[in-house]
Structures are given as C-alpha cells and as structure tokens.
Design a protein around this motif. Structure first.
Motif, PDB file in Angstrom:
ATOM      1  N   ILE A 133     -37.046  24.316   2.805  1.00 24.19           N
ATOM      2  CA  ILE A 133     -36.697  24.012   4.206  1.00 24.19           C
ATOM      3  C   ILE A 133     -35.592  22.961   4.180  1.00 24.19           C
ATOM      4  CG2 ILE A 133     -37.566  23.037   6.378  1.00 24.19           C
ATOM      5  CD1 ILE A 133     -40.288  24.321   5.742  1.00 24.19           C
ATOM      6  N   ASP A 134     -34.404  23.373   4.630  1.00 19.90           N
ATOM      7  CA  ASP A 134     -33.228  22.485   4.572  1.00 19.90           C
ATOM      8  C   ASP A 134     -32.304  22.799   5.753  1.00 19.90           C
ATOM      9  OD1 ASP A 134     -31.483  20.582   3.601  1.00 19.90           O
ATOM     10  OD2 ASP A 134     -30.584  21.891   2.078  1.00 19.90           O
ATOM     11  N   GLY A 135     -32.919  22.948   6.941  1.00 15.83           N
ATOM     12  CA  GLY A 135     -32.122  23.273   8.137  1.00 15.83           C
ATOM     13  C   GLY A 135     -31.798  22.010   8.903  1.00 15.83           C
ATOM     14  N   GLU A 136     -32.227  21.976  10.163  1.00 13.90           N
ATOM     15  CA  GLU A 136     -31.978  20.781  10.998  1.00 13.90           C
ATOM     16  C   GLU A 136     -32.904  19.654  10.543  1.00 13.90           C
ATOM     17  OE1 GLU A 136     -31.971  21.331  15.368  1.00 13.90           O
ATOM     18  OE2 GLU A 136     -33.290  19.587  15.393  1.00 13.90           O
ATOM     19  N   HIS A 137     -32.317  18.487  10.251  1.00 19.59           N
ATOM     20  CA  HIS A 137     -33.115  17.400   9.700  1.00 19.59           C
ATOM     21  C   HIS A 137     -33.672  16.480  10.780  1.00 19.59           C
ATOM     22  CE1 HIS A 137     -30.785  18.580   6.042  1.00 19.59           C
ATOM     23  NE2 HIS A 137     -32.043  18.672   5.660  1.00 19.59           N
ATOM     24  N   THR A 138     -34.497  17.097  11.620  1.00 17.54           N
ATOM     25  CA  THR A 138     -35.287  16.277  12.549  1.00 17.54           C
ATOM     26  C   THR A 138     -36.746  16.610  12.255  1.00 17.54           C
ATOM     27  OG1 THR A 138     -35.297  17.965  14.278  1.00 17.54           O
ATOM     28  CG2 THR A 138     -33.531  16.324  14.388  1.00 17.54           C
ATOM     29  N   VAL A 154     -21.834  26.816  -6.778  1.00 20.11           N
ATOM     30  CA  VAL A 154     -21.302  26.799  -5.404  1.00 20.11           C
ATOM     31  C   VAL A 154     -21.708  25.483  -4.750  1.00 20.11           C
ATOM     32  CG1 VAL A 154     -21.581  27.909  -3.127  1.00 20.11           C
ATOM     33  CG2 VAL A 154     -21.247  29.315  -5.171  1.00 20.11           C
ATOM     34  N   LYS A 155     -20.811  24.953  -3.908  1.00 19.90           N
ATOM     35  CA  LYS A 155     -21.021  23.631  -3.300  1.00 19.90           C
ATOM     36  C   LYS A 155     -22.382  23.542  -2.589  1.00 19.90           C
ATOM     37  CE  LYS A 155     -18.505  20.426  -0.289  1.00 19.90           C
ATOM     38  NZ  LYS A 155     -19.508  20.042   0.662  1.00 19.90           N
ATOM     39  N   THR A 156     -23.121  22.486  -2.918  1.00 26.64           N
ATOM     40  CA  THR A 156     -24.408  22.246  -2.258  1.00 26.64           C
ATOM     41  C   THR A 156     -24.444  20.808  -1.756  1.00 26.64           C
ATOM     42  OG1 THR A 156     -26.749  21.825  -2.715  1.00 26.64           O
ATOM     43  CG2 THR A 156     -25.344  21.963  -4.624  1.00 26.64           C
ATOM     44  N   GLU A 157     -25.113  20.615  -0.613  1.00 29.44           N
ATOM     45  CA  GLU A 157     -25.212  19.259  -0.060  1.00 29.44           C
ATOM     46  C   GLU A 157     -26.465  18.588  -0.620  1.00 29.44           C
ATOM     47  OE1 GLU A 157     -24.437  20.343   4.297  1.00 29.44           O
ATOM     48  OE2 GLU A 157     -23.745  21.843   2.869  1.00 29.44           O
ATOM     49  N   VAL A 190     -34.512  28.144   4.423  1.00 33.26           N
ATOM     50  CA  VAL A 190     -34.206  27.842   5.832  1.00 33.26           C
ATOM     51  C   VAL A 190     -33.066  26.831   5.808  1.00 33.26           C
ATOM     52  CG1 VAL A 190     -35.112  26.797   7.943  1.00 33.26           C
ATOM     53  CG2 VAL A 190     -36.575  28.285   6.567  1.00 33.26           C
ATOM     54  N   GLY A 191     -31.869  27.261   6.185  1.00 32.71           N
ATOM     55  CA  GLY A 191     -30.695  26.386   6.158  1.00 32.71           C
ATOM     56  C   GLY A 191     -29.946  26.544   4.854  1.00 32.71           C
ATOM     57  N   SER A 192     -28.854  27.328   4.890  1.00 28.92           N
ATOM     58  CA  SER A 192     -28.169  27.640   3.619  1.00 28.92           C
ATOM     59  C   SER A 192     -26.714  27.192   3.562  1.00 28.92           C
ATOM     60  CB  SER A 192     -28.206  29.158   3.364  1.00 28.92           C
ATOM     61  OG  SER A 192     -29.530  29.576   3.192  1.00 28.92           O
ATOM     62  N   HIS A 193     -26.085  26.968   4.696  1.00 28.45           N
ATOM     63  CA  HIS A 193     -24.674  26.591   4.791  1.00 28.45           C
ATOM     64  C   HIS A 193     -23.807  27.444   3.870  1.00 28.45           C
ATOM     65  CE1 HIS A 193     -21.293  23.443   4.951  1.00 28.45           C
ATOM     66  NE2 HIS A 193     -21.238  24.257   6.000  1.00 28.45           N
ATOM     67  N   LEU A 194     -23.298  26.866   2.758  1.00 29.32           N
ATOM     68  CA  LEU A 194     -22.383  27.629   1.888  1.00 29.32           C
ATOM     69  C   LEU A 194     -23.111  28.386   0.780  1.00 29.32           C
ATOM     70  CD1 LEU A 194     -19.585  24.922   1.604  1.00 29.32           C
ATOM     71  CD2 LEU A 194     -19.587  26.963   3.049  1.00 29.32           C
ATOM     72  N   HIS A 230     -21.718  18.082  12.062  1.00 29.56           N
ATOM     73  CA  HIS A 230     -20.947  19.271  12.439  1.00 29.56           C
ATOM     74  C   HIS A 230     -20.778  20.216  11.254  1.00 29.56           C
ATOM     75  CE1 HIS A 230     -19.928  17.702  16.394  1.00 29.56           C
ATOM     76  NE2 HIS A 230     -20.028  16.533  15.796  1.00 29.56           N
ATOM     77  N   TYR A 231     -20.877  21.487  11.538  1.00 29.62           N
ATOM     78  CA  TYR A 231     -20.708  22.522  10.507  1.00 29.62           C
ATOM     79  C   TYR A 231     -19.658  23.519  10.990  1.00 29.62           C
ATOM     80  CZ  TYR A 231     -24.749  20.702   8.033  1.00 29.62           C
ATOM     81  OH  TYR A 231     -25.600  19.887   7.326  1.00 29.62           O
ATOM     82  N   PRO A 232     -18.377  23.156  10.872  1.00 28.50           N
ATOM     83  CA  PRO A 232     -17.342  24.064  11.361  1.00 28.50           C
ATOM     84  C   PRO A 232     -17.299  25.352  10.528  1.00 28.50           C
ATOM     85  CG  PRO A 232     -16.364  22.147  10.269  1.00 28.50           C
ATOM     86  CD  PRO A 232     -17.843  21.911  10.311  1.00 28.50           C
TER      87      PRO A 232
HETATM   88  C1  LIG Z   1     -27.731  20.702   4.952  1.00 28.82           C
HETATM   89  S1  LIG Z   1     -27.174  22.345   5.300  1.00 28.82           S
HETATM   90  C2  LIG Z   1     -27.972  23.307   4.126  1.00 28.82           C
HETATM   91  C3  LIG Z   1     -27.454  23.065   2.746  1.00 28.82           C
HETATM   92  C4  LIG Z   1     -27.907  24.033   1.713  1.00 28.82           C
HETATM   93  N1  LIG Z   1     -29.343  24.197   1.645  1.00 28.82           N
HETATM   94  C5  LIG Z   1     -27.412  23.577   0.362  1.00 28.82           C
HETATM   95  O1  LIG Z   1     -28.017  22.681  -0.246  1.00 28.82           O
HETATM   96  O2  LIG Z   1     -26.424  24.090  -0.097  1.00 28.82           O
HETATM   97  C6  LIG Z   1     -27.973  22.630   6.793  1.00 28.82           C
HETATM   98  C7  LIG Z   1     -27.930  24.041   7.287  1.00 28.82           C
HETATM   99  O3  LIG Z   1     -28.963  24.146   8.256  1.00 28.82           O
HETATM  100  C8  LIG Z   1     -28.582  25.107   9.171  1.00 28.82           C
HETATM  101  N2  LIG Z   1     -29.421  25.005  10.372  1.00 28.82           N
HETATM  102  C9  LIG Z   1     -29.259  24.297  11.508  1.00 28.82           C
HETATM  103  N3  LIG Z   1     -30.273  24.512  12.348  1.00 28.82           N
HETATM  104  C10 LIG Z   1     -31.119  25.365  11.731  1.00 28.82           C
HETATM  105  C11 LIG Z   1     -32.348  25.990  12.078  1.00 28.82           C
HETATM  106  N4  LIG Z   1     -32.934  25.752  13.254  1.00 28.82           N
HETATM  107  N5  LIG Z   1     -32.923  26.824  11.193  1.00 28.82           N
HETATM  108  C12 LIG Z   1     -32.332  27.069  10.001  1.00 28.82           C
HETATM  109  N6  LIG Z   1     -31.171  26.519   9.610  1.00 28.82           N
HETATM  110  C13 LIG Z   1     -30.569  25.682  10.467  1.00 28.82           C
HETATM  111  C14 LIG Z   1     -27.103  24.839   9.397  1.00 28.82           C
HETATM  112  O4  LIG Z   1     -26.463  25.992   9.908  1.00 28.82           O
HETATM  113  C15 LIG Z   1     -26.660  24.493   7.988  1.00 28.82           C
HETATM  114  O5  LIG Z   1     -26.169  25.645   7.350  1.00 28.82           O
END
Ligand SMILES: C[S@@+](CC[C@H](N)C(=O)[O-])C[C@H]1O[C@@H](n2cnc3c(N)ncnc32)[C@H](O)[C@@H]1O
Length: 307
Positions: A140-145, A21-24, A52-56, A91-93
């Motif tokens: 941990i792969d959610g918001e990258h700040t 499945v597609k991964t970033e 933390v942060g799963s998208h697709l 953006h994550y539509p």
């Molecule tokens: C880069 S993608 C994750 C990609 C995924 N891990 C992969 O490799 O297939 C970032 C994800 O972080 C989520 N996100 C944004 N803010 C977040 C937060 N505060 N906590 C957890 N996830 C968050 C977004 O909804 C998005 O799905």
C-alpha cells in the motif's frame, strides 16, 4: 537488463541494483522491499503481487522481473495531486498507467510485461472478483493519509488470499492507519504479525504467513514503540515547520492590530481627559454659576410640562 536468473540472484542477495526504474523509496526501503519479497518467495513459492499506488512503476519492477511472481496488479486512480499526512499536497504531473507501462517496457521483456494488469481506480471501489487471482503480497503506497491508507487496507483485504503479506510504504507517515488496521484484524479474528523495517516499511503477515514474517523479518526490524513514537514526533515537527511561515505571518498581523488598538485607546483616553477639563472649566465659570437660578426655573417648568 538482468536475465531472470541474474534477477533472482540479485533479489536473494538484497542487491538494490535490481530496481532499474525510478522509485520514490530510500535505499534502505528498497532493501526492505526485497526482504519482504524473499519471505514471500520462501514461504509461498509463487505469488501474486498487488500494488496500491505505482506512479512510474519503480516498486513493481522487482516483481515483474521475478519468475516467482505470477501476476502483478497495479491499482492507482492516477490523480494529478494528492493530500498527505504531512499537511502538504503532492503533485504528480503526467501521472498515467500508459506512461508507467511505457517506462517499464523499456526495461522488461514482453513476457514480464504480460504479467501486469493496471486498474485506474481506488481499490475500495473494486469488487472482490475484479482480479483473476487472489493476491498473496500487497504493497500500500497510494495517498499517504491515515484515512486513505486505512481505506486502502480495508479495500485490499477482499482481494487477498487469507495467508498473505500486506505491507505499507511510508509507514512513518501513516502509523495510525497501521495501528487501526491491526485493531481491525483483531476484530475479524485474523492472526497476524507486524514488523517495522528500515526506513519506512511496515509488514503485516496474515494467517499462516504471520509466523514467517515474525521469524524471518523481526531480526531486521526496528523497535515498534520507539518507531511509532519517533514517527509521530517527526511528523508533528514537520507539520509545525510547514505551517510556521503562516503562523509567524498571523502573529505579525495580530501584533500590528494590537498596536493600532493601543493607539486608538490612547486617543480616546486623551479626548475624554480634554472633555473632562472642558466641563470642569464650564462648571466653574462665572456665567455658569450666575445662570444657575434660571436653569432651576427651566427645570421646574420642564418637570410640570412633562406628561
Ligand atoms: C508515492 S507514489 C507511488 C510510488 C511507487 N510505489 C514507487 O515506489 O515507485 C504514490 C502513487 O499513489 C497514487 N495514488 C493517489 N491516490 C491513490 C489512491 N486513492 N489509490 C491508489 N493510488 C493512489 C498516485 O497516483 C501515485 O502514483
């Protein structure tokens, strides 16, 4: 779809074709994710995966298909857009757990999907009893700040077994959060080892797993100081690039304001010269000189009348 035995073989051989499945993530990141999965399997046998942060669901997939993974928890508040340390908004539509589950279900049998729990929340808002089992491997792969990643790390800790692995994706963007996380572990008196794997995967082994992370992953790791220094330089250079059109537009505007001010100064200087010439002409004129006694008398009268 590979059978469980084939999946195990692919995971053990670091075959990134297991990511269905597609991964970033880059190809090297995927290999590093598999290395981390293998260390977890070898040290702990079975494990619980927290993401933390799963998208697709791309990075969840190898765990859902792995029989050694007993449960997988995806924590993601699913915002439509999120800030990033690169000074850009991403953006994550149509970002939703339902969409991810539908995509994963196309590839995985119901038994694998049954291991998955999704929580639409920020991990810091979860109570420690929000999950049935303490996790032993986290990504941990959610918001990258830096701010969000450090917060995620602090939020993840109470959900983890003391002997565990916590990894970070896009470590090059949030290196400060990782260094702060290490400082926090020092403060808590927790033993840990950190390695940086190509391209952008940081892995922190905690408690009794720390030595396995060091022994099994360090031979594949990048040099820490070089990695941190290069990450910061690349991040700054990226931010400069992002802002350069705005900076150039601002420089253009300031230059044009400057030229207008120079023109105005020149006009004022000319007007002042004209006035001086005019005054000199009046003072040297015959009328001015002959009317001097009258002006003197007028001045005296003014002074007498003055209060
Ligand atoms: C880069 S993608 C994750 C990609 C995924 N891990 C992969 O490799 O297939 C970032 C994800 O972080 C989520 N996100 C944004 N803010 C977040 C937060 N505060 N906590 C957890 N996830 C968050 C977004 O909804 C998005 O799905």
């Amino acid at each position: 779809m590979p059978t469980p035995d084939q999946a195990i073989g692919m995971i053990e051989k670091l075959d990134i074709a297991v990511f269905q499945v597609k991964t970033e993530s880059t190809l090297s990141d995927r290999k590093s994710f598999l290395r981390v999965q293998n260390v977890t399997r070898s040290v702990l046998g079975h494990y619980v995966y927290l993401e933390v942060g799963s998208h697709l669901g791309g990075s969840l997939f190898p765990h859902l298909i792995d029989p050694a993974c007993e449960a997988a928890i995806s924590v993601d508040p699913r915002p439509p857009a999120q800030p990033d340390e690169r000074s850009q908004v991403f953006h994550y539509p149509e970002n939703s757990a339902a969409r991810m589950i539908a995509g994963l279900s196309d590839w995985l049998p119901p038994a694998a999907m049954a291991k998955l729990t999704t929580i639409d929340s920020d991990v810091s808002d979860l109570r420690p009893d929000a999950v049935d089992f303490k996790a032993t491997l986290a990504l941990i792969d959610g918001e990258h700040t830096n701010r969000a990643c450090f917060s995620d790390f602090v939020g993840v800790l109470p959900l983890m077994n003391p002997d565990c692995i916590i990894s970070f994706h896009d470590a090059n963007l949030i290196a400060d959060a990782i260094v702060n996380a290490e400082r926090f572990l020092d403060h808590l008196g927790i033993t840990y080892e950190t390695v940086f794997l190509p391209d952008t995967v940081a892995v922190v082994g905690l408690g009794s797993v720390a030595s396995a992370v060091r022994d099994q992953l360090q031979p594949h790791a990048l040099d820490r100081e070089t990695y941190l220094e290069r990450s910061q330089r690349q991040l700054w250079s990226h931010i400069t690039e992002v802002h350069s059109p705005k900076i150039h537009a601002e420089i253009g505007r300031l230059r044009s304001d400057n030229s207008k001010l120079i023109e105005e100064i020149e006009c004022i200087r000319k007007a002042s010269l004209d006035a001086q010439t005019h005054l000199a002409a009046i003072i040297s004129s015959t009328t001015w000189r002959t009317s001097a006694p009258i002006r003197t008398v007028v001045d005296r009268i003014k002074r007498r009348l003055a209060p």
